[in-house]
Enzyme design. Sequence first.
Site, mmCIF file in Angstrom:
data_model
loop_
_atom_site.group_PDB
_atom_site.id
_atom_site.type_symbol
_atom_site.label_atom_id
_atom_site.label_comp_id
_atom_site.label_asym_id
_atom_site.label_seq_id
_atom_site.Cartn_x
_atom_site.Cartn_y
_atom_site.Cartn_z
ATOM 1 N N CYS A 115 -25.334 142.100 92.858
ATOM 2 C CA CYS A 115 -25.211 143.040 91.728
ATOM 3 C C CYS A 115 -25.825 144.405 92.041
ATOM 4 O O CYS A 115 -25.490 145.405 91.420
ATOM 5 C CB CYS A 115 -25.865 142.467 90.480
ATOM 6 S SG CYS A 115 -25.146 140.898 90.034
ATOM 7 N N HIS A 278 -25.949 148.210 85.521
ATOM 8 C CA HIS A 278 -25.087 147.131 85.999
ATOM 9 C C HIS A 278 -24.738 146.265 84.800
ATOM 10 O O HIS A 278 -25.612 145.909 84.003
ATOM 11 C CB HIS A 278 -25.821 146.317 87.071
ATOM 12 C CG HIS A 278 -25.237 144.961 87.263
ATOM 13 N ND1 HIS A 278 -23.902 144.789 87.555
ATOM 14 C CD2 HIS A 278 -25.778 143.712 87.186
ATOM 15 C CE1 HIS A 278 -23.659 143.484 87.649
ATOM 16 N NE2 HIS A 278 -24.769 142.815 87.428
ATOM 17 N N ASN A 308 -18.835 140.562 84.001
ATOM 18 C CA ASN A 308 -19.752 141.036 85.041
ATOM 19 C C ASN A 308 -18.974 141.051 86.365
ATOM 20 O O ASN A 308 -18.561 140.006 86.853
ATOM 21 C CB ASN A 308 -20.951 140.076 85.098
ATOM 22 C CG ASN A 308 -21.962 140.443 86.173
ATOM 23 O OD1 ASN A 308 -21.642 141.141 87.129
ATOM 24 N ND2 ASN A 308 -23.174 139.948 86.032
HETATM 25 N N1 COA Z 1 -20.243 127.684 76.343
HETATM 26 C C1 COA Z 1 -20.899 126.902 75.462
HETATM 27 N N2 COA Z 1 -22.130 126.409 75.689
HETATM 28 C C2 COA Z 1 -22.704 126.739 76.846
HETATM 29 C C3 COA Z 1 -22.079 127.551 77.802
HETATM 30 C C4 COA Z 1 -20.789 128.029 77.514
HETATM 31 N N3 COA Z 1 -20.119 128.822 78.364
HETATM 32 N N4 COA Z 1 -22.913 127.711 78.845
HETATM 33 C C5 COA Z 1 -24.031 127.021 78.575
HETATM 34 N N5 COA Z 1 -23.897 126.431 77.365
HETATM 35 C C6 COA Z 1 -24.868 125.593 76.658
HETATM 36 C C7 COA Z 1 -25.868 124.945 77.577
HETATM 37 O O1 COA Z 1 -25.327 123.773 78.151
HETATM 38 C C8 COA Z 1 -27.007 124.654 76.634
HETATM 39 O O2 COA Z 1 -26.686 123.529 75.902
HETATM 40 P P1 COA Z 1 -27.845 122.451 75.480
HETATM 41 O O3 COA Z 1 -28.777 123.243 74.621
HETATM 42 O O4 COA Z 1 -27.077 121.418 74.784
HETATM 43 O O5 COA Z 1 -28.459 122.023 76.764
HETATM 44 C C9 COA Z 1 -26.961 125.836 75.672
HETATM 45 O O6 COA Z 1 -25.669 126.401 75.809
HETATM 46 C C10 COA Z 1 -28.003 126.872 75.972
HETATM 47 O O7 COA Z 1 -27.989 127.138 77.373
HETATM 48 P P2 COA Z 1 -28.910 128.208 78.019
HETATM 49 O O8 COA Z 1 -28.615 128.264 79.477
HETATM 50 O O9 COA Z 1 -30.310 127.970 77.599
HETATM 51 O O10 COA Z 1 -28.354 129.506 77.290
HETATM 52 P P3 COA Z 1 -28.892 130.962 77.295
HETATM 53 O O11 COA Z 1 -29.207 131.395 75.945
HETATM 54 O O12 COA Z 1 -29.927 131.175 78.348
HETATM 55 O O13 COA Z 1 -27.596 131.760 77.741
HETATM 56 C C11 COA Z 1 -26.765 132.852 79.675
HETATM 57 C C12 COA Z 1 -27.050 131.533 79.004
HETATM 58 C C13 COA Z 1 -26.246 132.548 81.057
HETATM 59 C C14 COA Z 1 -25.708 133.590 78.882
HETATM 60 C C15 COA Z 1 -28.050 133.695 79.704
HETATM 61 O O14 COA Z 1 -29.121 132.933 80.188
HETATM 62 C C16 COA Z 1 -27.899 134.913 80.551
HETATM 63 O O15 COA Z 1 -27.085 135.769 80.262
HETATM 64 N N6 COA Z 1 -28.704 135.055 81.590
HETATM 65 C C17 COA Z 1 -28.583 136.159 82.491
HETATM 66 C C18 COA Z 1 -27.389 135.949 83.331
HETATM 67 C C19 COA Z 1 -26.985 137.151 84.066
HETATM 68 O O16 COA Z 1 -27.113 138.250 83.604
HETATM 69 N N7 COA Z 1 -26.472 136.927 85.250
HETATM 70 C C20 COA Z 1 -26.007 137.954 86.071
HETATM 71 C C21 COA Z 1 -27.157 138.650 86.631
HETATM 72 S S1 COA Z 1 -26.632 139.900 87.642
#
Ligand code: COA
Length: 351
Positions: A115, A278, A308
């Site tokens: 990224c 980004h 992204n």
């Molecule tokens: N659809 C529905 N549910 C989903 C899912 C999806 N696409 N992806 C994950 N879940 C579920 C998980 O399984 C989890 O379920 P559970 O509570 O039953 O275990 C729940 O949603 C919460 O998951 P979690 O990973 O804790 O969610 P979050 O609030 O952290 O959101 C991201 C996940 C990935 C959106 C978030 O962490 C994020 O954006 N992080 C940064 C990622 C990023 O920017 N990456 C690129 C960097 S350059």
Amino acid sequence: MKTKIAGIGKYLPKRVVTNQELTTYMDTTNEWIIERTGIEERRYAEKHKETTTTMAAAAARIAIERAGITPEDIDFIIFATLSPDYYFPGCGVLLQRELGLTKTEIGALDIRNQCTGFVYGLSVADQFIKTGMYKNILLVGSEMHSMGLDFSDEGRAVTVIFGDGAGAVVLQPTTKENQGILNTVLHSDGTHAEELAMINPGSHGGYHLGTEKFGYPDPSIPGGVFVTQKMVDDNMLTPNMTGQLVFKNAVVKFPEVIKEGLAKAGLEKEAIDLLVPHQANLRISQFVQKVMGLPDEKVVNNIQKYGNTTAASIPIALCEAFEDGRINEGDLVCLAAFGSGFTWGSVLVRW
Ligand code: COA
């Protein structure tokens, strides 16, 4: 002598993939994706017809034309991607060939900073321009994520975030006082390297995480094994991400590195005319905007439409802002990135 962005272009594949479409492949919902990421749709390249390189070439042609030069004037290529056409050689030489520039035999450098790739690429190009080594550097960020995503439920947290696309700039020297790159700041910390990574296939041989996990093997093989059957069977050939760890680090490092660049230039945050972060996650960008105290009109967000696109996200967003007339001559534009590695960085440029 400073470095100016002389031309900019972008390419987004035609195919729009909505959140609704993703719900047909995996257990997810439009509401979940929008609430957590802000993403409404993304683009996917046309399988077997488009590649990371062809998208880069499309963006590059526009950047070259807008710079008022011809492809033959390019004297160096820098290519940032985490989704290259081949494991090796990198896309730099493929882009050179695609643009018909093999006769000029110019150098081509590949950047692997995910990224932050475009920011790292700009910093490298800036050094080459300032020393007088090159006069027309083509820098591109291009990604074809759709070929490497896991469309099963297991991969949903990663897959919904990423999209395909490319952005390119032509960089030239400028002696104008109120123009050009003021500074670039680069950082990395490999502590969490595996927390946002595509580990396989690779030559690690299980060194970092244990041989058994990956199904290594058979001591009778003299070399290592690049891809094991277990990797294939256990669906280990796709990216993984510890989302919350990435989020927590991103919201700290983004403001930190922007402030570092401003301090180096002796400027306050009010001096920023446009912040192009980004496009990792809309929630991350909104958090950064709040911490920096910037109004909506000073921050570019287009992740809603494209997801992204990793190394391509900054040049795509910058290009869109330029095309929308949001950047004027003399404006202070701040680019900032954070991502896999972790790596992060910023660029301050007077347009
Ligand atoms: N659809 C529905 N549910 C989903 C899912 C999806 N696409 N992806 C994950 N879940 C579920 C998980 O399984 C989890 O379920 P559970 O509570 O039953 O275990 C729940 O949603 C919460 O998951 P979690 O990973 O804790 O969610 P979050 O609030 O952290 O959101 C991201 C996940 C990935 C959106 C978030 O962490 C994020 O954006 N992080 C940064 C990622 C990023 O920017 N990456 C690129 C960097 S350059």
